[in-house]
Design a protein around this motif. Structure first.
Motif, mmCIF file in Angstrom:
data_model
loop_
_atom_site.group_PDB
_atom_site.id
_atom_site.type_symbol
_atom_site.label_atom_id
_atom_site.label_comp_id
_atom_site.label_asym_id
_atom_site.label_seq_id
_atom_site.Cartn_x
_atom_site.Cartn_y
_atom_site.Cartn_z
ATOM 1 N N MET A 294 0.838 -1.192 0.000
ATOM 2 C CA MET A 294 0.000 0.000 0.000
ATOM 3 C C MET A 294 0.876 1.246 0.000
ATOM 4 O O MET A 294 1.796 1.386 0.789
ATOM 5 C CB MET A 294 -0.900 0.024 1.245
ATOM 6 N N LYS A 295 0.573 2.167 -0.914
ATOM 7 C CA LYS A 295 1.332 3.413 -1.025
ATOM 8 C C LYS A 295 0.686 4.475 -0.145
ATOM 9 O O LYS A 295 -0.507 4.749 -0.263
ATOM 10 C CB LYS A 295 1.359 3.870 -2.482
ATOM 11 N N LEU A 296 1.477 5.082 0.749
ATOM 12 C CA LEU A 296 0.974 6.115 1.652
ATOM 13 C C LEU A 296 1.698 7.423 1.362
ATOM 14 O O LEU A 296 2.925 7.501 1.447
ATOM 15 C CB LEU A 296 1.184 5.713 3.111
ATOM 16 N N VAL A 297 0.940 8.458 0.988
ATOM 17 C CA VAL A 297 1.494 9.774 0.681
ATOM 18 C C VAL A 297 0.966 10.773 1.709
ATOM 19 O O VAL A 297 -0.245 10.892 1.904
ATOM 20 C CB VAL A 297 1.094 10.233 -0.742
ATOM 21 N N ILE A 298 1.879 11.500 2.370
ATOM 22 C CA ILE A 298 1.501 12.474 3.391
ATOM 23 C C ILE A 298 1.976 13.850 2.943
ATOM 24 O O ILE A 298 3.157 14.048 2.672
ATOM 25 C CB ILE A 298 2.107 12.124 4.758
ATOM 26 N N GLN A 299 1.053 14.803 2.882
ATOM 27 C CA GLN A 299 1.374 16.164 2.479
ATOM 28 C C GLN A 299 0.868 17.141 3.520
ATOM 29 O O GLN A 299 -0.088 16.848 4.242
ATOM 30 C CB GLN A 299 0.745 16.487 1.116
ATOM 31 N N GLY A 300 1.503 18.309 3.578
ATOM 32 C CA GLY A 300 1.098 19.313 4.544
ATOM 33 C C GLY A 300 0.953 20.683 3.920
ATOM 34 O O GLY A 300 1.632 21.004 2.952
ATOM 35 N N LYS A 301 0.045 21.479 4.469
ATOM 36 C CA LYS A 301 -0.150 22.865 4.049
ATOM 37 C C LYS A 301 -0.048 23.758 5.275
ATOM 38 O O LYS A 301 -0.768 23.575 6.248
ATOM 39 C CB LYS A 301 -1.524 23.026 3.384
ATOM 40 N N ASN A 302 0.887 24.694 5.215
ATOM 41 C CA ASN A 302 1.166 25.604 6.343
ATOM 42 C C ASN A 302 1.642 24.841 7.569
ATOM 43 O O ASN A 302 1.436 25.282 8.696
ATOM 44 C CB ASN A 302 -0.075 26.425 6.712
ATOM 45 N N ILE A 303 2.257 23.687 7.324
ATOM 46 C CA ILE A 303 2.777 22.889 8.435
ATOM 47 C C ILE A 303 3.926 22.009 7.945
ATOM 48 O O ILE A 303 3.908 21.537 6.807
ATOM 49 C CB ILE A 303 1.661 22.007 9.057
ATOM 50 N N GLU A 304 4.903 21.809 8.789
ATOM 51 C CA GLU A 304 6.026 20.922 8.463
ATOM 52 C C GLU A 304 5.688 19.499 8.916
ATOM 53 O O GLU A 304 5.264 19.277 10.039
ATOM 54 C CB GLU A 304 7.299 21.398 9.163
ATOM 55 N N ILE A 305 5.886 18.552 8.000
ATOM 56 C CA ILE A 305 5.637 17.146 8.331
ATOM 57 C C ILE A 305 6.889 16.598 9.017
ATOM 58 O O ILE A 305 7.841 16.167 8.372
ATOM 59 C CB ILE A 305 5.296 16.320 7.077
ATOM 60 N N THR A 306 6.901 16.641 10.331
ATOM 61 C CA THR A 306 8.043 16.145 11.099
ATOM 62 C C THR A 306 8.023 14.615 11.143
ATOM 63 O O THR A 306 7.024 13.981 10.801
ATOM 64 C CB THR A 306 7.997 16.699 12.522
ATOM 65 N N ASP A 307 9.132 14.043 11.580
ATOM 66 C CA ASP A 307 9.213 12.581 11.671
ATOM 67 C C ASP A 307 8.173 12.034 12.654
ATOM 68 O O ASP A 307 7.551 10.993 12.397
ATOM 69 C CB ASP A 307 10.622 12.168 12.118
ATOM 70 N N SER A 308 8.010 12.729 13.788
ATOM 71 C CA SER A 308 7.042 12.251 14.789
ATOM 72 C C SER A 308 5.615 12.339 14.251
ATOM 73 O O SER A 308 4.806 11.435 14.484
ATOM 74 C CB SER A 308 7.162 13.072 16.072
ATOM 75 N N LEU A 309 5.316 13.399 13.500
ATOM 76 C CA LEU A 309 3.982 13.545 12.926
ATOM 77 C C LEU A 309 3.750 12.493 11.846
ATOM 78 O O LEU A 309 2.672 11.891 11.772
ATOM 79 C CB LEU A 309 3.811 14.946 12.334
ATOM 80 N N ARG A 310 4.767 12.240 11.039
ATOM 81 C CA ARG A 310 4.651 11.217 9.992
ATOM 82 C C ARG A 310 4.434 9.835 10.604
ATOM 83 O O ARG A 310 3.607 9.049 10.125
ATOM 84 C CB ARG A 310 5.905 11.221 9.119
ATOM 85 N N GLU A 311 5.159 9.530 11.669
ATOM 86 C CA GLU A 311 4.991 8.237 12.334
ATOM 87 C C GLU A 311 3.595 8.096 12.925
ATOM 88 O O GLU A 311 2.990 7.020 12.862
ATOM 89 C CB GLU A 311 6.052 8.090 13.437
ATOM 90 N N TYR A 312 3.070 9.193 13.483
ATOM 91 C CA TYR A 312 1.740 9.138 14.092
ATOM 92 C C TYR A 312 0.675 8.892 13.022
ATOM 93 O O TYR A 312 -0.222 8.054 13.201
ATOM 94 C CB TYR A 312 1.448 10.450 14.821
ATOM 95 N N VAL A 313 0.776 9.626 11.917
ATOM 96 C CA VAL A 313 -0.178 9.446 10.825
ATOM 97 C C VAL A 313 -0.104 8.025 10.279
ATOM 98 O O VAL A 313 -1.128 7.369 10.058
ATOM 99 C CB VAL A 313 0.086 10.466 9.699
ATOM 100 N N THR A 314 1.106 7.555 10.062
ATOM 101 C CA THR A 314 1.298 6.218 9.498
ATOM 102 C C THR A 314 0.678 5.144 10.386
ATOM 103 O O THR A 314 -0.022 4.247 9.905
ATOM 104 C CB THR A 314 2.796 5.931 9.293
ATOM 105 N N SER A 315 0.923 5.234 11.696
ATOM 106 C CA SER A 315 0.390 4.219 12.613
ATOM 107 C C SER A 315 -1.128 4.241 12.648
ATOM 108 O O SER A 315 -1.775 3.183 12.642
ATOM 109 C CB SER A 315 0.949 4.429 14.016
ATOM 110 N N LYS A 316 -1.719 5.447 12.649
ATOM 111 C CA LYS A 316 -3.173 5.559 12.710
ATOM 112 C C LYS A 316 -3.838 5.088 11.421
ATOM 113 O O LYS A 316 -4.843 4.357 11.440
ATOM 114 C CB LYS A 316 -3.570 7.015 12.996
ATOM 115 N N ILE A 317 -3.288 5.480 10.284
ATOM 116 C CA ILE A 317 -3.891 5.124 9.006
ATOM 117 C C ILE A 317 -3.708 3.639 8.708
ATOM 118 O O ILE A 317 -4.629 2.963 8.222
ATOM 119 C CB ILE A 317 -3.304 5.978 7.874
#
Length: 225
Positions: free
Chosen positions: A1-24
């Motif tokens: 499964m391909k997971l693409v994470i993008q942000g607007k007016n926000i920096e996608i930090t490693d901790s934020l990316r890990e949180y999104v990945t685990s939840k999704i």
């Protein structure tokens, strides 16, 4: 499964990316065989004093269909939690409908040959857009029935859905009515006729077994919207 994470007016930090990945990944864990790509879009308002809303939007591509959910709150992490729960419910709903359709009795119908969808709709042309554009999307529009369009509307988390009507070959829009049910907007040509046929709009009301279909004039549906 391909997971693409993008942000607007926000920096996608490693901790934020890990949180999104685990939840999704947890949300789609039971639907991995259906899912081909997951796009996550995180956005924060430019001026928090005016608008403190932080939004998480998830779009999932499943077997040629789109399942979408969006949630916003004052906390981006809370928005991610909410949208993960919502997209999981949407996927379960999609899977249950497909299973119900596969188990339904097969009806004798005319078999139509599949028409390939052009991979490049623009070909060699460049899109010409107005000077002020909020957001522009290009997407394939395979022919579908009004009932199939209604199912798509329930999956994309919008209040309307544009589709190519397989019965008329015209672009239609199905939408949620303010007082309940759904309406379909069709193009009108001449004196209430299109392609030599009377123009009618399907008005769907929800009942205990699903939706009942009552045909009413376009003007009546729009006036009640």
């Amino acid at each position: 499964m391909k997971l693409v994470i993008q942000g607007k007016n926000i920096e996608i930090t490693d901790s934020l990316r890990e949180y999104v990945t685990s939840k999704i990944e947890k949300a789609v864990s039971h639907y991995q065989s259906l899912t081909t790509e997951v796009d996550v879009h995180l956005s924060v308002a430019k001026n928090p004093r005016v608008n403190s809303k932080q939004t998480a939007e998830v779009t999932i591509y499943v077997n040629g269909s789109i399942v979408r959910a969006e949630e916003g709150s004052e906390s981006l992490y809370a928005s991610i939690d909410l949208v993960a729960d919502k997209i999981s419910r949407q996927l379960r709903k999609y899977k249950e409908k497909r299973q119900a359709q596969s188990q339904a009795p097969v009806k004798t119908v005319e078999v139509l040959s599949d028409q390939p969808v052009a991979s490049d709709l623009l070909q060699d042309r460049s899109p010409i857009l107005p000077s002020q554009v909020l957001r522009t999307k290009y997407f394939a529009m395979p022919p579908m029935t009004t009932q199939e369009a209604l199912e798509q509307l329930e999956l994309v988390d919008h209040d309307f859905y544009m589709f190519l009507n397989s019965e008329t070959g015209e672009i239609n829009v199905i939408y949620e009515r303010n007082h309940g049910g759904y309406g379909v907007i069709q193009p009108r040509k001449g004196n209430g006729h299109t392609n030599g046929k009377n123009v009618k709009t399907a008005h769907y009301e929800q009942n205990g077994n699903g939706y009942s279909d009552q045909s009413v004039p376009v003007a009546e549906v729009i006036s009640h919207a």
